[in-house]
Motif scaffolding. Structure first.
Motif, PDB file in Angstrom:
ATOM      1  N   ILE A   1      -5.840  -6.977  -3.805  1.00  0.00           N
ATOM      2  CA  ILE A   1      -5.545  -6.078  -5.018  1.00  0.00           C
ATOM      3  C   ILE A   1      -6.083  -5.047  -5.217  1.00  0.00           C
ATOM      4  O   ILE A   1      -5.788  -4.267  -5.552  1.00  0.00           O
ATOM      5  N   GLY A   2      -7.053  -5.860  -5.495  1.00  0.00           N
ATOM      6  CA  GLY A   2      -8.387  -5.230  -6.683  1.00  0.00           C
ATOM      7  C   GLY A   2      -8.451  -3.818  -5.812  1.00  0.00           C
ATOM      8  O   GLY A   2      -8.773  -2.331  -6.380  1.00  0.00           O
ATOM      9  N   MET A   3      -8.862  -3.845  -4.264  1.00  0.00           N
ATOM     10  CA  MET A   3      -9.426  -2.703  -3.628  1.00  0.00           C
ATOM     11  C   MET A   3      -8.514  -1.928  -4.143  1.00  0.00           C
ATOM     12  O   MET A   3      -8.331  -0.345  -4.152  1.00  0.00           O
ATOM     13  N   ALA A   4      -6.949  -2.006  -3.774  1.00  0.00           N
ATOM     14  CA  ALA A   4      -5.621  -1.098  -3.364  1.00  0.00           C
ATOM     15  C   ALA A   4      -6.182  -0.536  -4.682  1.00  0.00           C
ATOM     16  O   ALA A   4      -4.575   0.703  -4.606  1.00  0.00           O
ATOM     17  N   VAL A   5      -5.848  -0.778  -6.162  1.00  0.00           N
ATOM     18  CA  VAL A   5      -5.535  -0.301  -7.410  1.00  0.00           C
ATOM     19  C   VAL A   5      -7.086   0.027  -7.396  1.00  0.00           C
ATOM     20  O   VAL A   5      -6.255   1.200  -8.320  1.00  0.00           O
ATOM     21  N   ASN A   6      -8.263  -0.891  -7.567  1.00  0.00           N
ATOM     22  CA  ASN A   6      -9.279   0.316  -7.896  1.00  0.00           C
ATOM     23  C   ASN A   6      -9.829   1.610  -7.583  1.00  0.00           C
ATOM     24  O   ASN A   6     -10.700   1.707  -7.847  1.00  0.00           O
ATOM     25  N   GLY A   7      -9.479   1.398  -5.923  1.00  0.00           N
ATOM     26  CA  GLY A   7     -10.111   2.708  -5.148  1.00  0.00           C
ATOM     27  C   GLY A   7     -10.089   1.802  -4.021  1.00  0.00           C
ATOM     28  O   GLY A   7      -9.959   0.673  -3.466  1.00  0.00           O
TER      29      GLY A   7
ATOM     30  N   LEU B   1       0.534  -1.240  -0.084  1.00  0.00           N
ATOM     31  CA  LEU B   1      -0.073  -0.144  -0.235  1.00  0.00           C
ATOM     32  C   LEU B   1       0.547   1.239  -0.337  1.00  0.00           C
ATOM     33  O   LEU B   1       0.537   2.098  -0.605  1.00  0.00           O
ATOM     34  N   THR B   2       2.127   0.940  -0.003  1.00  0.00           N
ATOM     35  CA  THR B   2       2.506   2.385   0.522  1.00  0.00           C
ATOM     36  C   THR B   2       3.555   2.628  -0.701  1.00  0.00           C
ATOM     37  O   THR B   2       3.619   4.154  -1.117  1.00  0.00           O
ATOM     38  N   GLU B   3       3.770   1.710  -0.866  1.00  0.00           N
ATOM     39  CA  GLU B   3       4.051   1.431  -2.697  1.00  0.00           C
ATOM     40  C   GLU B   3       2.754   2.041  -3.626  1.00  0.00           C
ATOM     41  O   GLU B   3       3.437   3.084  -4.313  1.00  0.00           O
ATOM     42  N   MET B   4       1.902   1.999  -3.670  1.00  0.00           N
ATOM     43  CA  MET B   4       1.206   2.405  -4.275  1.00  0.00           C
ATOM     44  C   MET B   4       0.025   3.117  -3.775  1.00  0.00           C
ATOM     45  O   MET B   4      -0.442   3.819  -4.850  1.00  0.00           O
ATOM     46  N   HIS B   5      -0.031   3.753  -2.680  1.00  0.00           N
ATOM     47  CA  HIS B   5      -0.481   5.150  -2.177  1.00  0.00           C
ATOM     48  C   HIS B   5       0.601   6.305  -1.390  1.00  0.00           C
ATOM     49  O   HIS B   5       0.398   6.339  -0.566  1.00  0.00           O
ATOM     50  N   PRO B   6       1.364   6.340  -2.364  1.00  0.00           N
ATOM     51  CA  PRO B   6       2.370   7.160  -1.513  1.00  0.00           C
ATOM     52  C   PRO B   6       2.534   8.921  -0.555  1.00  0.00           C
ATOM     53  O   PRO B   6       2.719   8.736   0.237  1.00  0.00           O
ATOM     54  N   GLU B   7       1.047   9.000  -1.109  1.00  0.00           N
ATOM     55  CA  GLU B   7       0.605  10.280  -0.641  1.00  0.00           C
ATOM     56  C   GLU B   7      -0.504   9.926   1.434  1.00  0.00           C
ATOM     57  O   GLU B   7      -0.342  10.531   2.013  1.00  0.00           O
ATOM     58  N   LEU B   8      -0.197   8.521   1.420  1.00  0.00           N
ATOM     59  CA  LEU B   8      -0.835   8.205   2.802  1.00  0.00           C
ATOM     60  C   LEU B   8       0.437   7.756   3.695  1.00  0.00           C
ATOM     61  O   LEU B   8       1.170   7.343   3.367  1.00  0.00           O
ATOM     62  N   ASP B   9       0.080   8.332   5.405  1.00  0.00           N
ATOM     63  CA  ASP B   9       1.399   8.245   5.788  1.00  0.00           C
ATOM     64  C   ASP B   9       0.659   6.591   6.213  1.00  0.00           C
ATOM     65  O   ASP B   9      -0.202   6.065   6.516  1.00  0.00           O
TER      66      ASP B   9
END
Length: 84
Positions: free
Chosen positions: A65-71, A38-46
């Protein structure tokens, strides 16, 4: 299910962290993998936001992973007394 080879040092790190956090070695490794992915996919999140995301995903039926990628699951709405 597959086998992942890791160094002896990482295995020891997993053992120590897992024991401290009441998780098995495998559960600790999976937790770190989820957080890292999730850190790699969403670097804006702490880290706090990633942990909240994991809790919301679990409440929605589990992380995939679909949830992490799609929304990302929506943040719960606060109610009048400040509880979620």
């Amino acid at each position: 299910m597959g086998i992942v080879k890791i160094s002896d040092q990482m295995h020891e790190n997993l053992r120590v962290a897992g024991t401290a956090l009441s998780r098995s070695i495998n559960a600790q490794a999976e937790h770190w993998m989820r957080v890292g992915m999730l850190t790699e996919m969403h670097p804006e999140l702490d880290h706090r936001e990633i942990c909240q995301l994991l809790v919301r995903a679990e409440l929605a039926g589990g992380f995939d992973i679909g949830m992490a990628v799609n929304g990302l699951p929506a943040k719960p709405r606060a109610v009048a007394n400040g509880k979620h």
